[in-house]
Design a protein around this motif. Structure first.
Motif, mmCIF file in Angstrom:
data_model
loop_
_atom_site.group_PDB
_atom_site.id
_atom_site.type_symbol
_atom_site.label_atom_id
_atom_site.label_comp_id
_atom_site.label_asym_id
_atom_site.label_seq_id
_atom_site.Cartn_x
_atom_site.Cartn_y
_atom_site.Cartn_z
ATOM 1 N N GLU A 185 0.851 -1.190 0.000
ATOM 2 C CA GLU A 185 0.000 0.000 0.000
ATOM 3 C C GLU A 185 0.886 1.239 0.000
ATOM 4 O O GLU A 185 1.723 1.405 0.890
ATOM 5 N N VAL A 186 0.718 2.098 -1.000
ATOM 6 C CA VAL A 186 1.461 3.346 -1.080
ATOM 7 C C VAL A 186 0.478 4.489 -0.853
ATOM 8 O O VAL A 186 -0.412 4.730 -1.676
ATOM 9 N N LEU A 187 0.626 5.178 0.279
ATOM 10 C CA LEU A 187 -0.249 6.284 0.658
ATOM 11 C C LEU A 187 0.447 7.592 0.307
ATOM 12 O O LEU A 187 1.605 7.799 0.668
ATOM 13 N N LYS A 188 -0.259 8.483 -0.376
ATOM 14 C CA LYS A 188 0.357 9.694 -0.893
ATOM 15 C C LYS A 188 -0.137 10.918 -0.131
ATOM 16 O O LYS A 188 -1.317 11.033 0.180
ATOM 17 N N GLY A 189 0.796 11.817 0.141
ATOM 18 C CA GLY A 189 0.491 12.984 0.954
ATOM 19 C C GLY A 189 0.883 12.744 2.394
ATOM 20 O O GLY A 189 1.151 11.607 2.808
ATOM 21 N N PRO A 190 0.963 13.789 3.225
ATOM 22 C CA PRO A 190 1.365 13.624 4.631
ATOM 23 C C PRO A 190 0.499 12.600 5.347
ATOM 24 O O PRO A 190 -0.722 12.599 5.218
ATOM 25 N N GLN A 191 1.151 11.704 6.104
ATOM 26 C CA GLN A 191 0.447 10.650 6.848
ATOM 27 C C GLN A 191 0.825 10.752 8.325
ATOM 28 O O GLN A 191 1.122 9.764 8.978
ATOM 29 N N GLY A 192 0.822 11.968 8.850
ATOM 30 C CA GLY A 192 1.353 12.197 10.186
ATOM 31 C C GLY A 192 0.472 11.749 11.328
ATOM 32 O O GLY A 192 0.915 11.786 12.472
ATOM 33 N N ILE A 193 -0.754 11.311 11.068
ATOM 34 C CA ILE A 193 -1.648 10.949 12.175
ATOM 35 C C ILE A 193 -1.447 9.490 12.576
ATOM 36 O O ILE A 193 -0.888 9.184 13.628
ATOM 37 N N LEU A 194 -1.866 8.576 11.719
ATOM 38 C CA LEU A 194 -1.816 7.161 12.065
ATOM 39 C C LEU A 194 -0.455 6.536 11.813
ATOM 40 O O LEU A 194 -0.126 5.506 12.396
ATOM 41 N N PHE A 195 0.348 7.128 10.954
ATOM 42 C CA PHE A 195 1.654 6.567 10.644
ATOM 43 C C PHE A 195 2.791 7.486 11.068
ATOM 44 O O PHE A 195 3.892 7.429 10.538
ATOM 45 N N GLY A 196 2.554 8.332 12.033
ATOM 46 C CA GLY A 196 3.628 9.065 12.679
ATOM 47 C C GLY A 196 4.167 10.226 11.890
ATOM 48 O O GLY A 196 3.745 10.527 10.778
ATOM 49 N N GLN A 197 5.154 10.902 12.511
ATOM 50 C CA GLN A 197 5.818 11.982 11.803
ATOM 51 C C GLN A 197 6.823 11.385 10.832
ATOM 52 O O GLN A 197 6.861 10.182 10.613
ATOM 53 N N ASN A 198 7.645 12.223 10.238
ATOM 54 C CA ASN A 198 8.592 11.803 9.204
ATOM 55 C C ASN A 198 7.887 11.247 7.978
ATOM 56 O O ASN A 198 8.395 10.383 7.274
ATOM 57 N N SER A 199 6.687 11.741 7.708
ATOM 58 C CA SER A 199 5.974 11.295 6.509
ATOM 59 C C SER A 199 5.353 12.498 5.813
ATOM 60 O O SER A 199 4.155 12.550 5.586
ATOM 61 N N THR A 200 6.188 13.480 5.516
ATOM 62 C CA THR A 200 5.701 14.653 4.793
ATOM 63 C C THR A 200 5.324 14.320 3.360
ATOM 64 O O THR A 200 4.594 15.068 2.714
ATOM 65 N N ALA A 201 5.834 13.190 2.829
ATOM 66 C CA ALA A 201 5.518 12.798 1.451
ATOM 67 C C ALA A 201 4.453 11.725 1.382
ATOM 68 O O ALA A 201 3.640 11.714 0.462
ATOM 69 N N GLY A 202 4.471 10.784 2.344
ATOM 70 C CA GLY A 202 3.541 9.667 2.286
ATOM 71 C C GLY A 202 4.064 8.492 3.090
ATOM 72 O O GLY A 202 4.960 8.633 3.923
ATOM 73 N N ALA A 203 3.507 7.326 2.842
ATOM 74 C CA ALA A 203 3.909 6.122 3.571
ATOM 75 C C ALA A 203 3.763 4.911 2.670
ATOM 76 O O ALA A 203 2.907 4.874 1.775
ATOM 77 N N ILE A 204 4.633 3.922 2.890
ATOM 78 C CA ILE A 204 4.544 2.639 2.191
ATOM 79 C C ILE A 204 4.433 1.552 3.248
ATOM 80 O O ILE A 204 5.285 1.454 4.135
ATOM 81 N N ASN A 205 3.378 0.767 3.156
ATOM 82 C CA ASN A 205 3.168 -0.334 4.089
ATOM 83 C C ASN A 205 3.248 -1.642 3.316
ATOM 84 O O ASN A 205 2.432 -1.907 2.413
ATOM 85 N N PHE A 206 4.255 -2.452 3.632
ATOM 86 C CA PHE A 206 4.415 -3.768 3.024
ATOM 87 C C PHE A 206 3.662 -4.779 3.896
ATOM 88 O O PHE A 206 4.027 -4.982 5.057
ATOM 89 N N ILE A 207 2.628 -5.379 3.343
ATOM 90 C CA ILE A 207 1.790 -6.313 4.091
ATOM 91 C C ILE A 207 2.254 -7.737 3.780
ATOM 92 O O ILE A 207 2.112 -8.220 2.652
ATOM 93 N N ALA A 208 2.817 -8.405 4.780
ATOM 94 C CA ALA A 208 3.335 -9.754 4.579
ATOM 95 C C ALA A 208 2.194 -10.761 4.471
ATOM 96 O O ALA A 208 1.133 -10.600 5.087
ATOM 97 N N ALA A 209 2.400 -11.793 3.675
ATOM 98 C CA ALA A 209 1.451 -12.902 3.625
ATOM 99 C C ALA A 209 1.414 -13.600 4.982
ATOM 100 O O ALA A 209 2.446 -13.808 5.612
#
Length: 846
Positions: free
Chosen positions: A138-162
């Motif tokens: 999952e590639v989330l675009k835009g600041p994700q500072g709420i649920l995925f913390g700071q240091n995400s002024t660009a977005g977040a990538i969540n690798f979901i393992a099988a």
């Protein structure tokens, strides 16, 4: 021409897929085709990606396998707006919609937050093999500072393992390709008891080198001489018997073990242990131009070094970063390769307090070790090579309560992170122009230590009124960083003695009386200086009473911030949604790991912030055979962090690295993606992003060739204005047991620049006035040209999905392009991307 060929190739393979469908499709296709739903956890609960009011690209794990995407950097091929750059020292730089941070310091966080199953990957260098055995990305675009913390002024990538399965399953994926690249992975999954199930996945890869220096054999006018002989003559090439004529071999192993225990229907505990080892070669630079910093003392053999052909594979390098000229006490020779490793263990507890409330705890501990050698001057001379040893230990804890009361959903929680990082750099520069002129100086080292602590509390609420859903979230974060570091004598006392001579002269120039503030730098001690003050030294020419004093630098950053998000979704129809968001995100301050003369270069930068506006539509059309997503965005960017340049305060070393903050800039653009499933087995994907970046306030700093410039009006480095992705995949039966499948994908990125600079000002600077009078630095020296790459695959598969076999190609038209164009000391160079690769692969599921 290459662009047209690439488009032609993509169109041809697409046409082949469509034409084959017409020729061999069954008389009556099933009616259950369309664009499939992907369930994501972007808001830390399971929901359809098309029901989440933000820009998300979600990719299933089997899609990554089919397209042979094996690294995080290759996500650029399938994620619009995502870009990947390799920093000059090899660390990955992830950026979304133009927002990234180009730095190689181990303690620096990415602007794109990285997670595996919501467990943080704290530093970009730790994200080496994240695509092992995935359920989805999952590639989330835009600041994700709420649920995925700071240091995400660009977005977040969540690798979901099988995850472990209720029944026994196993699988194997194997591939063999160009450069003898062998990659194999497999998994075992199933129950151990009625309440306990587990999954083990492993992956290994090995290849020979893809970079070659064969072009340099027999060249004249090149000196590869005894380091004790710094004569200005030239001699034929002489290469040692251990000289590597290939570089870029891959050697890596990764594994993940997940165990789920459900002792009751209300309690689930998940243990995850994962890690990797990387012993791959580092990449050599491709020299473009010799650009000596110390013009009066150029090292002539370097200035006349032949430049390689302009293709992806040609480069040159020192066989070792550490040669036998050094004392035996320093250590053995080291090749240009990595010896890096990463281990992470996490425990997740999910407990249903009642039918509406879930308590979740996620604890993790990770350990990262790094040890590599890299030659970045592009020659077989010891002009500038780097050795880097580092380690990082990180503990993360998240505790949250999630509530689901039909129309009201909320999350309240807190995070704690504590990390310790250490980094020791070794610089081999005894044929650098600065050091040839600087009292015949020699190699040096640098040491940095940085403990980090983050504490945060957050809350997010979603409330639905009819067709309208409102969102609100907030996070308070406190970040504390301490920093200790300096540049050191290598241990042989040569640089210590040089600075024992130079610093008294510099202090005398400031008016310090003779015999005062005399340094006594010992072998292995700090040579970089703090700038101190003393009232006795105040004078008209030194109003602050400053003087230089060698020693450790000590700095601290203690910052806090409040991230927030407000949004609204309007469900126009069951398959069409309009949304709008405004959010503020932060990236913590940072300190650099660089070779310095003055410890002022080690001062940190303060946190950056992005105020982001976004609106878009997600529309499922034509009975879900078409999915159209469109978004527009505007980012107000404050205190953008960058690896910039300042003039050496000593006056010896030219333009030197320093972290800087750009006061104000902005980013705006638009993004669209289109998925079409027009018939059974055929899937088409198109995506495009337009990004416009600009510095909007006066900011003066130095460009890579030493010009003091105003950054106002400049575009961001590594940010193509246009980005397009396209793919076509088709699978159809040829009989009742066998399917045929084929596919192709294309990536286009428009031109960009590797550093903040103006080509018209670069071209006014002399390249090497001593050796090449009147020759200027080319204005396009730091350009990254526009490029198009095409990947393709074709194969056969069992109708029941138990096995697949195919041939594949990446960059099949052998496009020559590069990930970075930059400057370091005497070199202007590129880091090229891989040439065409191809091979065969198989996949089995049991």
């Amino acid at each position: 021409m290459k662009y047209n060929n690439a488009l032609l190739g993509f169109a041809s393979v697409t046409a082949l897929a469509c034409g084959t469908q017409a020729a061999i499709a069954q008389e009556e296709a099933p009616s259950s085709y369309g664009v499939g739903e992907i369930v994501v956890t972007a808001q830390k609960r399971q929901e359809s990606v098309n029901k989440v009011g933000m820009s998300i690209t979600a990719l299933a794990g089997d899609q990554l396998v089919k397209q042979n995407i094996v690294s995080a950097g290759e996500l650029v091929k399938v994620v619009p707006g995502f870009t990947f750059t390799e920093a000059p020292r090899g660390s990955p730089v992830f950026a979304i919609r133009g927002i990234g941070f180009d730095d190689s310091t181990v303690g620096s966080a990415s602007t794109v937050a990285l997670y595996t199953d919501e467990v943080p990957i704290s530093f970009p260098m730790e994200a080496r093999f994240p695509t092992l055995d995935l359920e989805r990305v999952e590639v989330l675009k835009g600041p994700q500072g709420i649920l995925f913390g700071q240091n995400s002024t660009a977005g977040a990538i969540n690798f979901i393992a099988a995850k472990p399965t209720d029944e026994f399953h196993a699988g194997f994926d194997g591939s063999f390709g160009r450069f003898n690249h062998i990659q194999a992975s497999g998994f075992l999954s199933g129950p151990l008891t009625d309440t306990l199930k587990t999954r083990l996945a492993v992956m290994g890869q090995k290849s020979t080198g893809w970079q070659t220096n064969n072009w340099v054999q027999g060249q004249q006018g090149l000196a590869y001489v005894d380091r004790a002989d710094l004569s200005l003559g030239t001699v034929p090439v002489t290469l040692g018997r251990d000289y590597q004529n290939k570089l870029g071999a891959k050697r890596g192993f990764a594994a993940r073990w997940i165990t789920e225990w459900e002792p009751t229907t209300d309690l689930k505990i998940t243990f995850n242990v994962n890690g990797w080892v990387d012993k791959s070669d580092t990449q050599a630079a491709q020299l473009l131009y010799a650009f000596p910093l110390q013009v009066p003392f150029p090292y002539i053999p370097y200035s006349h070094y032949p430049t390689p052909p302009r293709n992806a594979r040609s480069a040159d390098w020192d066989p070792y970063i550490n040669n036998d000229r050094l004392p035996a006490s320093v250590g053995k020779q080291e090749r240009l390769r990595r010896d890096d490793s990463y281990l992470q263990a996490s425990a997740r507890i999910d407990y249903n307090l009642n039918e509406n409330l879930v308590l979740t705890s996620i604890s993790s501990y990770s350990r990262y070790k790094q040890n590599y050698g890299m030659d970045v001057d592009g020659t077989a001379l010891s002009n500038f090579s780097i050795g880097d040893r580092a380690r990082a230990r990180t503990f993360n804890q998240e505790l949250r309560i999630a509530g689901d009361y039909d129309n009201l959903k909320f999350i309240i929680g807190a995070n704690y992170m504590k990390a310790k990082t250490q980094q020791y750099n070794r610089y081999y520069v005894d044929e650098l122009s600065v050091y040839v002129g600087f009292i015949n100086n020699t190699d040096s080292g640098a040491f940095f230590k940085q403990p980090i602590r983050d504490i945060a509390a957050f809350a997010n609420v979603d409330y639905t009124i009819g067709l309208l859903t409102l969102h609100a979230g907030v996070r308070y974060t406190e970040d504390k960083r301490s920093y200790t570091g300096c540049t050191q004598d290598y241990g042989d006392g040569v640089q210590a003695n040089a600075f024992n001579i130079v610093i008294p002269g510099l202090n005398a120039a400031k008016g310090v009386p003779a015999g005062q503030e005399l340094p006594n730098i010992q072998p292995g001690a700090c040579t970089s200086s703090n700038v101190l003050t003393k009232a006795d030294y105040v004078s008209p020419t030194n109003p602050n009473g400053e003087y230089f004093s060698p020693g450790l630098a000590h700095f601290e950053l203690k910052e806090d911030n409040v991230s927030w998000r407000l949004g609204a979704d309007f469900q126009v129809t069951p398959t069409t949604m309009l949304y709008a968001n405004v959010s503020k995100g932060y990236k913590s301050g940072s300190f650099p790991a660089v070779n310095v003369a003055s410890n002022l270069q080690l001062e940190g930068v303060k946190q950056e912030l992005v105020l982001a506006y976004e609106a878009g539509i997600k529309a499922g059309l034509l009975d879900r055979r078409v999915q159209l997503n469109i978004a527009g965005f505007y980012n107000d960017y404050r205190n953008k962090q960058l690896r910039g340049r300042i003039l050496d305060p000593f006056g010896f070393f030219g333009v030197l690295d320093k972290l800087l903050n750009i006061p104000k800039s902005r980013v705006y653009g638009a993004e669209a993606s289109l998925q079409i499933a027009p018939t059974q087995g055929l899937n088409l994907n198109l995506g495009g992003t337009y990004v416009n970046t600009k510095v909007t306030r006066d900011f003066f700093a130095y460009d890579p060739v030493g010009n003091l410039i105003n950054y106002k009006g400049l575009v961001f480095p590594h940010t193509p204005k246009w980005n397009f992705t396209a793919s076509a995949d088709y699978e159809t039966p040829v009989n009742d047991k066998l399917n045929i499948f084929m596919g192709a994908s294309m990536l286009y990125q428009s031109k960009a620049i590797g550093l903040f600079a103006r080509p018209e000002e670069i071209s006014q600077v002399d390249l090497d006035p001593t050796q090449f009078p009147g020759v200027k630095v080319p204005g396009d020296a730091f350009n990254k040209k526009a490029y198009t790459t095409v990947d393709a695959q074709i194969g056969v598969a069992a109708e029941d999905g138990q096995w697949r076999a195919w041939i594949w190609g990446k960059n099949i038209f052998n496009t020559y392009y590069w990930n970075n164009a930059t400057q370091s000391f005497d070199s202007i160079y590129r880091l090229t991307a891989m040439p065409a690769t191809y091979g065969a692969a198989v996949s089995f599921r049991f």
